[in-house]
Write a protein that holds these residues in place. Sequence first.
Motif, PDB file in Angstrom:
ATOM      1  N   PHE A  82       4.970  46.399 -25.444  1.00  0.00           N
ATOM      2  CA  PHE A  82       3.793  47.250 -25.652  1.00  0.00           C
ATOM      3  C   PHE A  82       3.501  47.378 -27.149  1.00  0.00           C
ATOM      4  O   PHE A  82       2.340  47.367 -27.578  1.00  0.00           O
ATOM      5  CB  PHE A  82       4.012  48.645 -25.060  1.00  0.00           C
ATOM      6  CG  PHE A  82       4.214  48.681 -23.566  1.00  0.00           C
ATOM      7  CD1 PHE A  82       3.684  47.699 -22.742  1.00  0.00           C
ATOM      8  CD2 PHE A  82       4.936  49.712 -22.976  1.00  0.00           C
ATOM      9  CE1 PHE A  82       3.870  47.734 -21.364  1.00  0.00           C
ATOM     10  CE2 PHE A  82       5.127  49.766 -21.605  1.00  0.00           C
ATOM     11  CZ  PHE A  82       4.601  48.775 -20.796  1.00  0.00           C
ATOM     12  N   LYS A  83       4.561  47.506 -27.934  1.00  0.00           N
ATOM     13  CA  LYS A  83       4.395  47.617 -29.385  1.00  0.00           C
ATOM     14  C   LYS A  83       3.820  46.327 -29.963  1.00  0.00           C
ATOM     15  O   LYS A  83       2.959  46.357 -30.850  1.00  0.00           O
ATOM     16  CB  LYS A  83       5.739  47.955 -30.034  1.00  0.00           C
ATOM     17  CG  LYS A  83       6.231  49.361 -29.711  1.00  0.00           C
ATOM     18  CD  LYS A  83       7.696  49.558 -30.049  1.00  0.00           C
ATOM     19  CE  LYS A  83       7.960  49.569 -31.527  1.00  0.00           C
ATOM     20  NZ  LYS A  83       9.382  49.898 -31.816  1.00  0.00           N
ATOM     21  N   LYS A  84       4.280  45.188 -29.454  1.00  0.00           N
ATOM     22  CA  LYS A  84       3.746  43.905 -29.921  1.00  0.00           C
ATOM     23  C   LYS A  84       2.267  43.768 -29.568  1.00  0.00           C
ATOM     24  O   LYS A  84       1.477  43.226 -30.345  1.00  0.00           O
ATOM     25  CB  LYS A  84       4.540  42.752 -29.307  1.00  0.00           C
ATOM     26  CG  LYS A  84       5.947  42.609 -29.852  1.00  0.00           C
ATOM     27  CD  LYS A  84       6.752  41.574 -29.084  1.00  0.00           C
ATOM     28  CE  LYS A  84       6.231  40.168 -29.292  1.00  0.00           C
ATOM     29  NZ  LYS A  84       7.096  39.159 -28.620  1.00  0.00           N
ATOM     30  N   LEU A  85       1.900  44.253 -28.392  1.00  0.00           N
ATOM     31  CA  LEU A  85       0.498  44.184 -27.973  1.00  0.00           C
ATOM     32  C   LEU A  85      -0.388  45.098 -28.810  1.00  0.00           C
ATOM     33  O   LEU A  85      -1.536  44.770 -29.100  1.00  0.00           O
ATOM     34  CB  LEU A  85       0.371  44.571 -26.497  1.00  0.00           C
ATOM     35  CG  LEU A  85       0.895  43.581 -25.463  1.00  0.00           C
ATOM     36  CD1 LEU A  85       0.940  44.227 -24.085  1.00  0.00           C
ATOM     37  CD2 LEU A  85       0.018  42.324 -25.425  1.00  0.00           C
ATOM     38  N   GLY A  86       0.139  46.280 -29.147  1.00  0.00           N
ATOM     39  CA  GLY A  86      -0.651  47.251 -29.893  1.00  0.00           C
ATOM     40  C   GLY A  86      -1.385  48.247 -29.012  1.00  0.00           C
ATOM     41  O   GLY A  86      -2.389  48.833 -29.435  1.00  0.00           O
ATOM     42  N   ILE A 113       3.020  55.838 -28.018  1.00  0.00           N
ATOM     43  CA  ILE A 113       2.325  55.486 -26.777  1.00  0.00           C
ATOM     44  C   ILE A 113       2.271  56.679 -25.825  1.00  0.00           C
ATOM     45  O   ILE A 113       3.288  57.319 -25.553  1.00  0.00           O
ATOM     46  CB  ILE A 113       3.024  54.292 -26.091  1.00  0.00           C
ATOM     47  CG1 ILE A 113       2.926  53.051 -26.985  1.00  0.00           C
ATOM     48  CG2 ILE A 113       2.416  54.014 -24.717  1.00  0.00           C
ATOM     49  CD1 ILE A 113       3.757  51.876 -26.502  1.00  0.00           C
ATOM     50  N   TYR A 114       1.070  56.944 -25.314  1.00  0.00           N
ATOM     51  CA  TYR A 114       0.849  58.003 -24.332  1.00  0.00           C
ATOM     52  C   TYR A 114       0.918  57.425 -22.917  1.00  0.00           C
ATOM     53  O   TYR A 114       0.785  56.216 -22.717  1.00  0.00           O
ATOM     54  CB  TYR A 114      -0.514  58.663 -24.558  1.00  0.00           C
ATOM     55  CG  TYR A 114      -0.610  59.448 -25.845  1.00  0.00           C
ATOM     56  CD1 TYR A 114      -0.329  60.808 -25.875  1.00  0.00           C
ATOM     57  CD2 TYR A 114      -0.980  58.822 -27.039  1.00  0.00           C
ATOM     58  CE1 TYR A 114      -0.416  61.534 -27.061  1.00  0.00           C
ATOM     59  CE2 TYR A 114      -1.068  59.532 -28.230  1.00  0.00           C
ATOM     60  CZ  TYR A 114      -0.780  60.892 -28.234  1.00  0.00           C
ATOM     61  OH  TYR A 114      -0.856  61.604 -29.403  1.00  0.00           O
ATOM     62  N   VAL A 115       1.103  58.330 -21.939  1.00  0.00           N
ATOM     63  CA  VAL A 115       1.269  57.907 -20.549  1.00  0.00           C
ATOM     64  C   VAL A 115       0.294  58.669 -19.656  1.00  0.00           C
ATOM     65  O   VAL A 115       0.199  59.896 -19.733  1.00  0.00           O
ATOM     66  CB  VAL A 115       2.712  58.154 -20.061  1.00  0.00           C
ATOM     67  CG1 VAL A 115       2.887  57.653 -18.630  1.00  0.00           C
ATOM     68  CG2 VAL A 115       3.719  57.475 -20.987  1.00  0.00           C
ATOM     69  N   VAL A 116      -0.428  57.923 -18.819  1.00  0.00           N
ATOM     70  CA  VAL A 116      -1.252  58.507 -17.756  1.00  0.00           C
ATOM     71  C   VAL A 116      -0.535  58.221 -16.446  1.00  0.00           C
ATOM     72  O   VAL A 116      -0.193  57.070 -16.154  1.00  0.00           O
ATOM     73  CB  VAL A 116      -2.666  57.904 -17.741  1.00  0.00           C
ATOM     74  CG1 VAL A 116      -3.486  58.506 -16.603  1.00  0.00           C
ATOM     75  CG2 VAL A 116      -3.366  58.139 -19.075  1.00  0.00           C
ATOM     76  N   LEU A 117      -0.296  59.258 -15.662  1.00  0.00           N
ATOM     77  CA  LEU A 117       0.556  59.144 -14.480  1.00  0.00           C
ATOM     78  C   LEU A 117      -0.202  59.428 -13.193  1.00  0.00           C
ATOM     79  O   LEU A 117      -0.954  60.402 -13.109  1.00  0.00           O
ATOM     80  CB  LEU A 117       1.717  60.144 -14.581  1.00  0.00           C
ATOM     81  CG  LEU A 117       2.688  59.928 -15.736  1.00  0.00           C
ATOM     82  CD1 LEU A 117       3.152  61.256 -16.290  1.00  0.00           C
ATOM     83  CD2 LEU A 117       3.875  59.103 -15.282  1.00  0.00           C
ATOM     84  N   ASP A 118       0.015  58.591 -12.190  1.00  0.00           N
ATOM     85  CA  ASP A 118      -0.463  58.900 -10.848  1.00  0.00           C
ATOM     86  C   ASP A 118       0.499  59.904 -10.222  1.00  0.00           C
ATOM     87  O   ASP A 118       1.714  59.676 -10.200  1.00  0.00           O
ATOM     88  CB  ASP A 118      -0.521  57.631 -10.001  1.00  0.00           C
ATOM     89  CG  ASP A 118      -1.683  56.734 -10.387  1.00  0.00           C
ATOM     90  OD1 ASP A 118      -2.637  56.645  -9.602  1.00  0.00           O
ATOM     91  OD2 ASP A 118      -1.638  56.138 -11.479  1.00  0.00           O
TER      92      ASP A 118
END
Length: 455
Positions: A82-86, A113-118
């Motif tokens: 995720f960090k590599k992707l940005g 990085i933030y998280v959206v959760l179901d």
Amino acid sequence: MKTAALLSAIAAANAVHAGPTATLRSKPRATELEPITITGNAFFKGKERFYIRGIDYQPGGASANIDPLADTKVCKPDIANFKKLGVNVIRVYSTDNSKDHDECMNELADAGIYVVLDANNPKYSINRNDPHGSYNTPYLQSVFATIDAFAKYSNTMAFFSGNEVIHDLLNTTLTAPYVKATDRDMRRYIKERGYRKIPVGYSAADVTTNRMQTAQYFNCGTDEERSDFFAFNDYSWCSTDFVTSGWDKKVKDFEGYGIPLFLSEYGCIDNPRDFGEIEALMHPNMTHVYSGGLMYEYSMEPNNFGIVKIKGGVDQTGEREELDEFEAFAAALKKWPAPKDDGGYTKTSSASECPTKDANWDVESSVLPDIPPGALKFFEEGAGKGPGLDGPGSQWAVDQASESEGGQSGSGTSDGDSESSSSAAMRSTVPALDKAPFVISGLVVLFTMVGAAAL
């Protein structure tokens, strides 16, 4: 002498189990990120507009139904990617509300990085075929337990109250009151349990015949009933452009929409993907209405949308292999950064008119069903221990909402008592005390006292 001997005996007894005071190990605190808030129709990080530039994350796919944030062997190599992707946000579809998530959430926070959760999972969700019966106490206990599990993290950005429950069949619109009631209940739970204001909203299917009715429905009514945001899954951009994809018309449709709007999934695979959607989402043509989006998806599954192949078995801990589109997505994020300004957002929030019943929308009333009586206690007592992903499930429980103008009874049958199910999920076990030290101490006291009496 006897008194002194007795005191010595007691001291000796206490010394039998003496030792250094146990020290509770505290896990290292996560980096505290600025919580994401809402003003008007936009998200904000502090005083700066926040644009979602993220990816959908469900290793193993929907059928695997695993929690990638409960196992560091799964999340850590992916966070490195995720960090590599940005990316700045990930969406996680399934989480186990009975497990600890500190390490993975801390790692994500360290990466910014933030998280959206179901809040739902296959066993605990609204059933399209029986929405009334599946809106029940065990279901809400699981939903609320998921909130409890993640509300403490500063990088928990938002919760989804449902995903594509309303679809292209007319009868699925009858689920709308129950999903919206869940949405309402989640916000109330967050407020009454004293958590910070974490946004709650719905992730819709991109169905032409009811897209706008669904969006209007989740933004109509009182402030307690309206969603905090609305999102939908859009696969109409197939390596084309803003006009050919029809995105220009969707922007016009949502002009003046009173809450934040974003794409909870995007990434058509009909053609090789260059992820030109990011350019459009970050352009002034869209930023006054949209707040970005989440690309579907991270891991390569049988549906062929992924950009990383996870080798190995079903536990998703194998080696990660970057596929060709990994670099393409990273390059697109780098090429089209988030705007530096506020994107022309609308500073005030406003409610929509509730849609009326028609050939594509079968909901007659804007009145929502009352919360099931058995779930009211959770607002004061908390949800207790969550049932996790392997619990008995909730879709056929009997403690459901009372009949109301906003609800319609389903035809589902019950195979268990909901009260016993929810109670079992909430029960906690008090560990038995280790009796050995007390037995030994008692014997020491007894023999020492006998010896003292003989003096």
